[in-house]
Design a protein around this motif. Structure first.
Motif, short mmCIF file in Angstrom:
data_model
loop_
_atom_site.label_atom_id
_atom_site.label_comp_id
_atom_site.label_asym_id
_atom_site.label_seq_id
_atom_site.Cartn_x
_atom_site.Cartn_y
_atom_site.Cartn_z
N ARG A 1 0.83 -1.20 0.00
CA ARG A 1 0.00 0.00 0.00
C ARG A 1 0.87 1.25 0.00
O ARG A 1 1.91 1.30 0.64
CB ARG A 1 -0.94 0.02 1.21
N THR A 2 0.40 2.28 -0.70
CA THR A 2 1.14 3.54 -0.75
C THR A 2 0.90 4.35 0.52
O THR A 2 -0.05 4.11 1.27
CB THR A 2 0.73 4.38 -1.96
N VAL A 3 1.74 5.34 0.72
CA VAL A 3 1.59 6.23 1.87
C VAL A 3 0.22 6.92 1.83
O VAL A 3 -0.49 6.99 2.84
CB VAL A 3 2.71 7.28 1.90
N GLY A 4 -0.15 7.42 0.65
CA GLY A 4 -1.43 8.12 0.52
C GLY A 4 -2.61 7.25 0.90
O GLY A 4 -3.55 7.72 1.56
N ASP A 5 -2.59 5.99 0.49
CA ASP A 5 -3.68 5.09 0.85
C ASP A 5 -3.72 4.85 2.35
O ASP A 5 -4.79 4.85 2.97
CB ASP A 5 -3.52 3.75 0.12
N ARG A 6 -2.57 4.66 2.95
CA ARG A 6 -2.53 4.27 4.36
C ARG A 6 -2.94 5.41 5.29
O ARG A 6 -3.65 5.20 6.27
CB ARG A 6 -1.14 3.76 4.71
N ILE A 7 -2.46 6.62 5.00
CA ILE A 7 -2.80 7.72 5.91
C ILE A 7 -4.25 8.17 5.71
O ILE A 7 -4.76 8.99 6.48
CB ILE A 7 -1.84 8.92 5.75
N GLY A 8 -4.91 7.65 4.67
CA GLY A 8 -6.32 7.92 4.50
C GLY A 8 -7.21 7.09 5.40
O GLY A 8 -8.42 7.35 5.52
N ASP A 9 -6.64 6.06 6.05
CA ASP A 9 -7.41 5.24 6.98
C ASP A 9 -7.73 6.03 8.24
O ASP A 9 -6.99 6.94 8.63
CB ASP A 9 -6.61 4.00 7.37
#
Length: 357
Positions: A78-86
């Motif tokens: 998973r990319t950083v952008g995807d993960r910090i969107g959680d």
């Protein structure tokens, strides 16, 4: 050759929003296999940071790089952008690592610490996991990484029996950076008795840590109601800033927002700043009184917005360079805030003629 150039471009685009880093799993999504990554390492295009994590050549090294690499490896696909969107990303930087990123205290961060929601193992002796359930209010972003808030970090350090002297320095710095004394007291409440304070009395422990770490009076006001004058100064500053934002600012700021300053006005301000130097004692008292406010994120955001508004109001034809515009903007901002604070906080002492006598 062209295919390798295209691959480099795809990897660069992937790593652009991840501090210049990427994982093997992420690289596979843009058509790069392990053998190709190894070839790029051999040719100096990539640098291997740990198993499965690479840095693009030319990206400056950072003290936070080992932490970033380990965090990427927690969910490598998973990319950083995807993960910090959680709501709560898997793997929140916590404990001593969080204190280090927040610049709280003087703890040794000899290993990397994460809080996770499920059991997690690692072969790295430099990584430790803590298992806990976090809420969206327990974490924030610091340099692009999800990190426990200062209050939650203090609670975690107390829960792991960090010694009182080091924890006191963390509490001191959290107060200086604007964390609420009430929030810190609530975080410490369950652990108050461990540090010699009355059971469940987080406020008493905060006061103990303040005395132990030597926090200036400006920060002491956050948790000690007796220092009401300092709190009043902060409230007055808030009121002044409200006036600035809602159009009731000083004459200098109003003029600059309407039509931009004239050369004469800028020269007058420059002359005023050059020849009006307050005494060291007054400067020190003002800085101490306003430290809890001006060191907060809200203050910095507000100053950035005001600076932008002033800069946009200036006529660029009146200045010889962008640096001159920036200098005039900063002078106008300082003068306007000073006027607003004086107008708000100075008690009337009588008529102007009486004041002159």
């Amino acid at each position: 050759m062209s295919s390798m150039v295209d691959l480099r471009a795809r990897l660069a685009a992937l790593a652009e929003s991840q501090w210049g880093l990427l994982t093997t799993a992420q690289a596979a999504t843009v058509g790069a296999n392990t053998k190709q990554l190894q070839r790029l390492v051999e040719h100096g295009v990539l640098a291997r940071l740990r198993y499965g994590v690479y840095r693009l050549a030319g990206v400056p090294e950072s003290p936070a790089e080992p932490l970033r690499a380990e965090w990427l490896a927690l969910e490598p696909a998973r990319t950083v952008g995807d993960r910090i969107g959680d709501d709560v990303p898997f793997g929140i930087v916590s404990h001593r690592s969080a204190a280090d990123l927040h610049r709280l205290g003087d703890l040794d961060a000899d290993y990397i610490e994460f809080t996770v929601t499920a059991r997690r193992g690692t072969r790295s002796p430099d990584v430790r996991f803590h298992r806990a359930v976090l809420t969206p209010g327990d974490w924030t972003l610091v340099d692009g990484l999800p990190v426990t808030t200062p209050a939650r970090t203090i609670a975690d350090l107390a829960a792991t029996r960090t010694d009182g002297g080091h924890l006191a320095s963390v509490v001191r710095d959290a107060l200086l950076q604007g964390t609420s004394g009430d929030d810190i007291a609530a975080a410490l409440r369950p652990y108050a008795h461990r540090y010699g304070a009355p059971v469940d009395n987080g406020s008493a422990l905060v006061n103990h840590f303040i005395a132990l770490a030597g926090v200036p009076e400006s920060s002491l006001a956050l948790s000690a109601p007796a220092l009401e004058p300092v709190v009043a100064a902060s409230l007055a500053t808030n009121k002044a800033l409200e006036q600035l934002l809602h159009g009731h600012s000083s004459a200098h700021l109003t003029a600059s927002l309407v039509s931009g300053p004239s050369d004469a006005a800028v020269a007058a301000i420059r002359n005023q700043l050059a020849h009006s130097v307050p005494s060291e004692q007054i400067t020190l008292l003002v800085r101490q009184a306003l430290a809890p406010l001006v060191e907060s994120g809200e203050w910095r955001d507000m100053m950035a917005r005001l600076r932008t508004r002033i800069a946009h109001s200036l006529d660029p034809q009146q200045f010889t360079s962008p640096e001159a515009i920036e200098e005039a903007t900063n002078m106008l901002l300082r003068t306007s805030i000073s006027d607003a604070l004086l107008d708000t906080t100075a008690a009337p002492t009588g008529s102007s003629s009486e004041a002159e006598k």
